[in-house]
Design a protein around this motif. Structure first.
Motif, mmCIF file in Angstrom:
data_model
loop_
_atom_site.group_PDB
_atom_site.id
_atom_site.type_symbol
_atom_site.label_atom_id
_atom_site.label_comp_id
_atom_site.label_asym_id
_atom_site.label_seq_id
_atom_site.Cartn_x
_atom_site.Cartn_y
_atom_site.Cartn_z
ATOM 1 N N ILE A 1 0.843 -1.199 0.000
ATOM 2 C CA ILE A 1 0.000 0.000 0.000
ATOM 3 C C ILE A 1 0.878 1.248 0.000
ATOM 4 O O ILE A 1 1.829 1.347 0.783
ATOM 5 N N GLU A 2 0.557 2.170 -0.874
ATOM 6 C CA GLU A 2 1.319 3.426 -0.937
ATOM 7 C C GLU A 2 0.322 4.559 -1.159
ATOM 8 O O GLU A 2 -0.555 4.459 -2.011
ATOM 9 N N ARG A 3 0.479 5.627 -0.384
ATOM 10 C CA ARG A 3 -0.519 6.696 -0.524
ATOM 11 C C ARG A 3 -0.067 7.835 -1.428
ATOM 12 O O ARG A 3 -0.891 8.593 -1.927
ATOM 13 N N ASP B 1 -4.494 5.367 1.760
ATOM 14 C CA ASP B 1 -3.900 5.546 3.077
ATOM 15 C C ASP B 1 -3.989 4.183 3.770
ATOM 16 O O ASP B 1 -5.081 3.628 3.922
ATOM 17 N N ALA B 2 -2.846 3.670 4.189
ATOM 18 C CA ALA B 2 -2.814 2.303 4.714
ATOM 19 C C ALA B 2 -3.615 2.159 6.003
ATOM 20 O O ALA B 2 -4.144 1.076 6.282
ATOM 21 N N CYS B 3 -3.729 3.245 6.783
ATOM 22 C CA CYS B 3 -4.520 3.151 8.020
ATOM 23 C C CYS B 3 -5.985 2.932 7.659
ATOM 24 O O CYS B 3 -6.659 2.082 8.241
ATOM 25 N N LEU C 1 5.503 -2.622 8.371
ATOM 26 C CA LEU C 1 5.614 -1.190 8.089
ATOM 27 C C LEU C 1 7.040 -0.678 8.249
ATOM 28 O O LEU C 1 7.779 -1.155 9.105
ATOM 29 N N ASP C 2 7.366 0.241 7.371
ATOM 30 C CA ASP C 2 8.710 0.829 7.325
ATOM 31 C C ASP C 2 8.523 2.336 7.165
ATOM 32 O O ASP C 2 8.642 2.878 6.070
ATOM 33 N N PRO C 3 8.180 3.023 8.280
ATOM 34 C CA PRO C 3 7.880 4.456 8.158
ATOM 35 C C PRO C 3 9.135 5.269 7.831
ATOM 36 O O PRO C 3 10.247 4.822 8.090
#
Ligand SMILES: C[S@@+](CC[C@H](N)C(=O)[O-])C[C@H]1O[C@@H](n2cnc3c(N)ncnc32)[C@H](O)[C@@H]1O
Length: 280
Positions: free
Chosen positions: A134-136, A170-172, A189-191
């Motif tokens: 997922i990418e926003r 948005d992944a959330c 996740l890799d913030p």
């Protein structure tokens, strides 16, 4: 490969940072550049002299992100050749990422909440995992789609591409809407984090991503959303010495998998949260 795109343009109301430039003489590529600029709501420019710090370049065969006036080369998604090609030739099961997600030979379903340029998602797909990435950000998403298109067309990376699904969202929001019977085996996740690694390549890519994404930082929100799903295993990539992410939802400390420059914190929920969680 499948892609899901909820459709949106780049928000450049405050300071325009990106423009599209076509550097191919093929009419189909010029048409693609014009479409891309329109879809993303970005200006289409003829040369590199404009006020845009970043250029999304359409070449004969790929899409690149370039910092204007920088001597450094472009950044693009690559799943078949280059540095990723080298990585493909290494024994992947020993990768720290494979251990952190608990890969033991059985194909897992992993949701990668922060796809970025797709390197971690691609390693997981190479292992045989089914990955929903997922990418926003629309520009990063366009780079991902381009990398996967080329992967799908190549002999070397075709099967990897089949196991990857890209979602622009948005992944959330995405994981919040997941029904419990559709939970993956692992959420990863890799913030973003400043100065994440010593690798020159990663530095260049991360610098470009930081320019593009600004100072956005929603690591805690991402972890909260991942844990709220009840997914059994949630794995967070952090720079080696960065503090752990904080969340009131964690009852036991995460298990750490430490590498030379990065660390993976694995959080266990449900029954394992009471007993300390599995150690692999
Ligand atoms: C550090 S990069 C990930 C790099 C990636 N692991 C790789 O191997 O290339 C973080 C990415 O997460 C994305 N991101 C951050 N918050 C997000 C969210 N809430 N939903 C979707 N994507 C998000 C950013 O746009 C950025 O592209």
């Amino acid at each position: 490969m499948t892609t899901e795109d909820s459709g949106a343009v780049v928000d450049q109301r405050e300071t325009p940072t990106v423009a599209v430039r076509c550097m191919s003489s093929h009419p189909t590529r010029a048409a693609y550049a014009a479409d891309l600029a329109q879809t993303l709501g970005l200006p289409l420019v003829e040369d590199a002299d404009g006020p845009y710090p970043l250029l999304l370049i359409v070449t004969d065969d790929r899409l690149e992100l370039l910092q204007s006036g920088s001597p450094e080369g472009p950044t693009f998604c690559e799943f078949a050749d280059g540095a990723f090609g080298y990585r493909r030739s290494q024994p992947l099961r020993r990768e720290l990422l494979a251990r952190a997600v608990g890969f033991k030979g059985k194909a897992l379903h992993v949701i990668d909440m922060t796809a970025g340029l797709g390197r971690d998602a691609a390693v997981l797909a190479l292992l045989g995992c089914r990955v929903t990435a997922i990418e926003r950000h629309p520009v990063v998403f366009a780079l991902l789609e381009d990398g996967l298109r080329r992967a799908r067309e190549s002999d070397a990376a075709g099967s990897l591409a089949e196991r990857l699904t890209l979602v622009r969202a948005d992944a959330c929001d995405y994981v919040d809407a997941l029904p419990t019977n559709a939970l993956p085996d692992v959420i990863y996740l890799d913030p973003m984090f400043p100065e994440r690694t010593q690798s020159a390549l990663a530095k260049k890519e991360m610098r470009l991503l930081s320019l593009l994404l600004g100072g956005e930082e929603d690591a805690d929100r991402l972890l909260d959303a991942a844990l709220r799903t009840g997914c059994h295993r949630v794995v967070v990539k952090r720079p080696l010495h960065a503090p752990r992410l904080l969340t009131p939802l964690v009852r036991v400390p995460p298990i750490e998998f430490r590498g030379r420059s990065a660390r993976f914190d694995a959080y266990f929920t449900g029954t394992n949260a009471q007993g300390g969680g599995p150690l692999s």
